[in-house]
Each structure stands twice: as C-alpha cells, then as structure tokens.
Design a protein around this motif. Structure first.
Motif, mmCIF file in Angstrom:
data_model
loop_
_atom_site.group_PDB
_atom_site.id
_atom_site.type_symbol
_atom_site.label_atom_id
_atom_site.label_comp_id
_atom_site.label_asym_id
_atom_site.label_seq_id
_atom_site.Cartn_x
_atom_site.Cartn_y
_atom_site.Cartn_z
ATOM 1 N N TRP A 66 -4.888 -3.182 -15.131
ATOM 2 C CA TRP A 66 -4.011 -2.491 -14.181
ATOM 3 C C TRP A 66 -2.809 -3.358 -13.825
ATOM 4 C CZ3 TRP A 66 -2.756 -3.693 -9.067
ATOM 5 C CH2 TRP A 66 -2.082 -2.694 -8.385
ATOM 6 N N GLU A 95 1.377 -2.833 -13.959
ATOM 7 C CA GLU A 95 2.291 -3.076 -12.841
ATOM 8 C C GLU A 95 3.383 -4.056 -13.231
ATOM 9 O OE1 GLU A 95 2.313 -1.841 -9.455
ATOM 10 O OE2 GLU A 95 1.297 -0.383 -10.722
ATOM 11 N N TYR A 133 -4.952 -12.148 -4.449
ATOM 12 C CA TYR A 133 -3.907 -11.215 -4.004
ATOM 13 C C TYR A 133 -2.539 -11.901 -4.022
ATOM 14 C CZ TYR A 133 -1.534 -7.758 -1.135
ATOM 15 O OH TYR A 133 -0.668 -6.821 -0.680
ATOM 16 N N GLU A 188 2.523 0.086 0.429
ATOM 17 C CA GLU A 188 1.673 1.222 0.085
ATOM 18 C C GLU A 188 0.215 0.780 -0.025
ATOM 19 O OE1 GLU A 188 2.323 3.480 -3.667
ATOM 20 O OE2 GLU A 188 4.117 4.075 -2.532
ATOM 21 N N GLY A 189 0.015 -0.436 -0.528
ATOM 22 C CA GLY A 189 -1.282 -1.075 -0.406
ATOM 23 C C GLY A 189 -2.249 -0.852 -1.543
ATOM 24 N N GLU A 190 -1.758 -0.378 -2.713
ATOM 25 C CA GLU A 190 -2.732 -0.166 -3.774
ATOM 26 C C GLU A 190 -3.271 -1.495 -4.304
ATOM 27 O OE1 GLU A 190 -1.624 2.214 -7.100
ATOM 28 O OE2 GLU A 190 -3.692 2.264 -7.790
ATOM 29 N N MET A 191 -2.367 -2.483 -4.456
ATOM 30 C CA MET A 191 -2.821 -3.781 -4.960
ATOM 31 C C MET A 191 -3.793 -4.418 -3.972
ATOM 32 S SD MET A 191 -0.498 -7.021 -6.023
ATOM 33 C CE MET A 191 0.293 -6.365 -7.470
ATOM 34 N N ASP A 192 -3.468 -4.297 -2.675
ATOM 35 C CA ASP A 192 -4.336 -4.836 -1.638
ATOM 36 C C ASP A 192 -5.726 -4.214 -1.725
ATOM 37 O OD1 ASP A 192 -4.735 -6.420 0.671
ATOM 38 O OD2 ASP A 192 -4.630 -4.605 1.883
ATOM 39 N N ARG A 193 -5.781 -2.874 -1.845
ATOM 40 C CA ARG A 193 -7.063 -2.182 -1.929
ATOM 41 C C ARG A 193 -7.851 -2.641 -3.145
ATOM 42 N NH1 ARG A 193 -4.417 2.251 -0.256
ATOM 43 N NH2 ARG A 193 -4.032 3.020 -2.350
ATOM 44 N N ARG A 194 -7.136 -2.761 -4.287
ATOM 45 C CA ARG A 194 -7.839 -3.125 -5.518
ATOM 46 C C ARG A 194 -8.429 -4.532 -5.428
ATOM 47 N NH1 ARG A 194 -7.225 -0.300 -10.440
ATOM 48 N NH2 ARG A 194 -6.160 1.665 -10.094
#
Lengths: 95, 116, 161
Positions: free
Chosen positions: C67, C71, C111, C146-152
């Motif tokens: 992923w 990115e 992160y 948006e926080g997708e990387m944080d969530r992942r």
C-alpha cells in the motif's frame, strides 16, 4: 547500451547534487546534497556492475549504502555539536 | 518474450533516470532547505525503485535479484532516517522554514505551547 | 525465545543469500561463527531494551508496504508536477502538528518513517502523541489529516501493552 545511458543520467544527477553542495547556502543544504550524492553512488555502482558484466559490484553497492548512511549521521552529529557550542558561547557572552 | 522484457526494463531505467534528473533540478528550483528535502526524497524513493526494478528484469531469477532487492531495502530504510535527522537538526538550530502566510502564526503558537 | 530464534534464522538466510557459496565448509563455518556472535549481541541488547516485536507486525508488514508503494508513486507524481510546472502547481510549504493514534514506540517510528518516506511530507519532530509535519503543499497535509496512513499503522501495531 541502456546501462550506459542510465549511468550517464546518474552521473548528471550526481553533478547537479555536487553543485548544490558547493552552493549551500546553509550547512544543512550541503549535507542534504552530499547524502543524495551518496545514494546515487549506490545506484551508479549497481548499474556499472551490469554495464561491465560483473554483478559482484552489488556487494560493494550494499556496503556503500550502509557506510553512506552512517557517514551522514556522523557528520550531522558533528555539525550539531558545533552549533551547540556556538550557541553556548553566545549565551555566555550575553550573560 | 525476451524482447518484451528488454523493452520493459529500458522503459523502467529511462523513467528512473528522468525522475532522478527531475529531483536534482528540484534541488535548484525549490525555494528553501525544507522544500529541497522533498525534491531529494523523490530521487531516493521512486527513482531508486524504478532503476532497481529495471535491473531486476535484466537479472532474472538469480541471487543477483535478491541482492538488488536488499540494496533497495537498505536505501528505503536509511533514507527516511537520514532526512528526518537532517530536518530535525535544522529545525532545532533555528533554521526558519519559508511558510505560506496563513500558516506562520499557527506554527508560532504551536512552538510556544510546546515549550511552556 | 521466539525473538532470538527469529534472529538466528533470518541471519542464517541472509548469510546464505549474500555469500552464494552453499557447499564451502570454511565459508559456512565462518558464517556460523558470525551468526552466533551477532545473535549473542542482539540477545544481550534485547535483555536490556525489550522491543516487544510481535510476529503480527512481521506478518502484516508486506501488505502495508505494498500500500505504501502505491502512496509513494502518487506522491512522487505530485512533487514532479511542482518541480516542472511551478506556475500551475506552486510550492506552498506548510508546517503543522498532527495527532497520531499509535501507542508504542515501534508504531510511532513506523508512522513517522512512512510520512518521511512519502515525498512531499517530512516528519520534523515527535513530541508525545503529536508529530510535527512539514509538507510541500496543503494537500499533502490534508491527505495525512484524512488519517488513512495513521489507521493502517495503528492496525499494524495491534494491541501492545
């Protein structure tokens, strides 16, 4: 042929990075440019190994990648200490 | 079949070279140190990936491929650490980033609140 | 001792792949000595500074890496546009501190490193639960907010104690 073209392109990148290292203006710009020069050297050695038909060069590229990283961190520590000493001197004079 | 692989690796190597040269030109076109770090990171990530994949296609399934992938992993593990150390050192020793106007006050507030 | 077993196995594989000689007695013996030495040193370090490396992270890391490469390609194209067409895509540097939801040091490290590895955003400093990010444009910051990387990364980290 294609390896030669790539090798020349990487040399152009390295030359541009060197010019940036000479231009500065701050010491951090110089370290950034030297770090980029080092990572491009790794790619250059790898491409050169294929160009010369001697893929053993890849071992050297691997070692160079690690030495480059340690070298950049070491120079950064050195610069940081000098900056700290300078700021300590300034503080001392002000008091 | 072999020709397809050759053409593909040609394209990958050329794209990698183009990206590298663009990053090097970005090193001159970007206005301040902090933005130049972004230009340099272009050459460290995708340029390295494309050139190494071009070489992998030439090498085929051998130990050489494994070594190429290890070289790429070393580069990808070390380059963010080096740029983070660089940016952090510059930030701590007071190299001011060039910021767009609306952002300037926010950062100052942030710094005041983190120091108090 | 799952950690030390993992270290020994991976170091052995690493030596065999790098040397390429699988039937030379002297080289294999030298390899065994190096693996034993590095394994011992790692064990000593691990005893003093436990890392709590879980097998979960090792198994999930490849998915995250794939992923992340996607990115990185997108971010590279964005920075390229700013280099070549600086008129239409101007460089507007921005600095902002963002919250991060990871608990452990390893999750935070992953992160912050993922942020730095993506062109266009660099993590400048990590203080507590916040990371100070310098981006080449407001869009880069918006993408992180948006926080997708944080969530992942948080999903990758799982529950650490």
């Amino acid at each position: 042929m294609m390896f030669a073209v790539t090798a020349v392109a990487i040399m152009v990148i390295m030359a541009l990075a060197l010019i940036r290292a000479f231009m500065g203006p701050s010491v951090y710009d110089r370290i950034l440019a030297v770090n980029m020069f080092g990572t491009k050297t790794v790619l250059f050695i790898a491409v050169l190994g294929f160009f010369a038909g001697r893929p053993d060069f890849l071992d050297i590229a691997m070692v160079y990648a690690l030495i480059n990283f340690i070298g950049v961190i070491a120079v950064l520590k050195f610069v940081e200490r000098i900056a700290e000493e300078e700021s300590a001197d300034v503080d001392g004079k002000e008091n | 079949m072999e020709q397809v692989v050759d053409i593909l690796s040609w394209l990958l190597l050329l794209a990698g070279s183009f990206l590298g040269i663009s990053g090097a030109i970005g090193l001159f076109r970007f206005p301040d140190f902090y933005s130049r770090v972004h230009a340099a990171s272009v050459t460290d990530t995708l340029c390295a990936l494309l050139i190494i994949s071009g070489l992998v296609l030439q090498a085929g399934f051998t130990l050489i491929t494994v070594k190429l992938i290890i070289v790429l992993l070393f580069l990808w593990y070390t380059s963010p650490v080096a740029s983070h150390a660089l940016v952090k050192a510059a930030h701590y020793h007071g190299l001011k980033p060039l910021l767009s106007d609306s952002n300037e006050d926010e950062v100052k507030e942030e710094e005041v609140s983190s120091k108090s | 001792m799952p950690y030390i077993t993992f270290i020994i196995i991976s170091l052995t594989v690493f030596w065999l792949l790098l040397s390429g000689f699988w039937d030379n007695g002297l080289l294999l013996a030298l390899g065994a000595v190096s693996v034993a030495l590095v394994g011992y040193l790692t064990w000593q370090i691990e005893r003093q500074h436990p890392t709590m490396l879980s097998t979960r992270i090792l198994l999930l890391l490849p998915v995250f890496l794939v992923w992340l490469i996607g990115e990185i390609i997108k971010a590279n194209i964005d920075v390229l546009k700013r280099i070549w067409f600086s008129g239409r895509y101007p460089v507007e540097p921005i600095m902002k501190s963002l919250p991060m939801s990871q608990k452990g040091a390893l999750g935070k490290t992953i992160y912050a490193n993922a942020i730095t590895l993506t062109p266009g955003t660099v993590s400048v400093d990590v203080v507590g639960d916040r990371v100070l990010v310098h981006a080449v444009s407001a869009e880069g910051i918006a993408g992180l907010e948006e926080g997708e990387m944080d969530r992942r990364v948080t999903a990758l980290e799982g529950k650490t104690t």
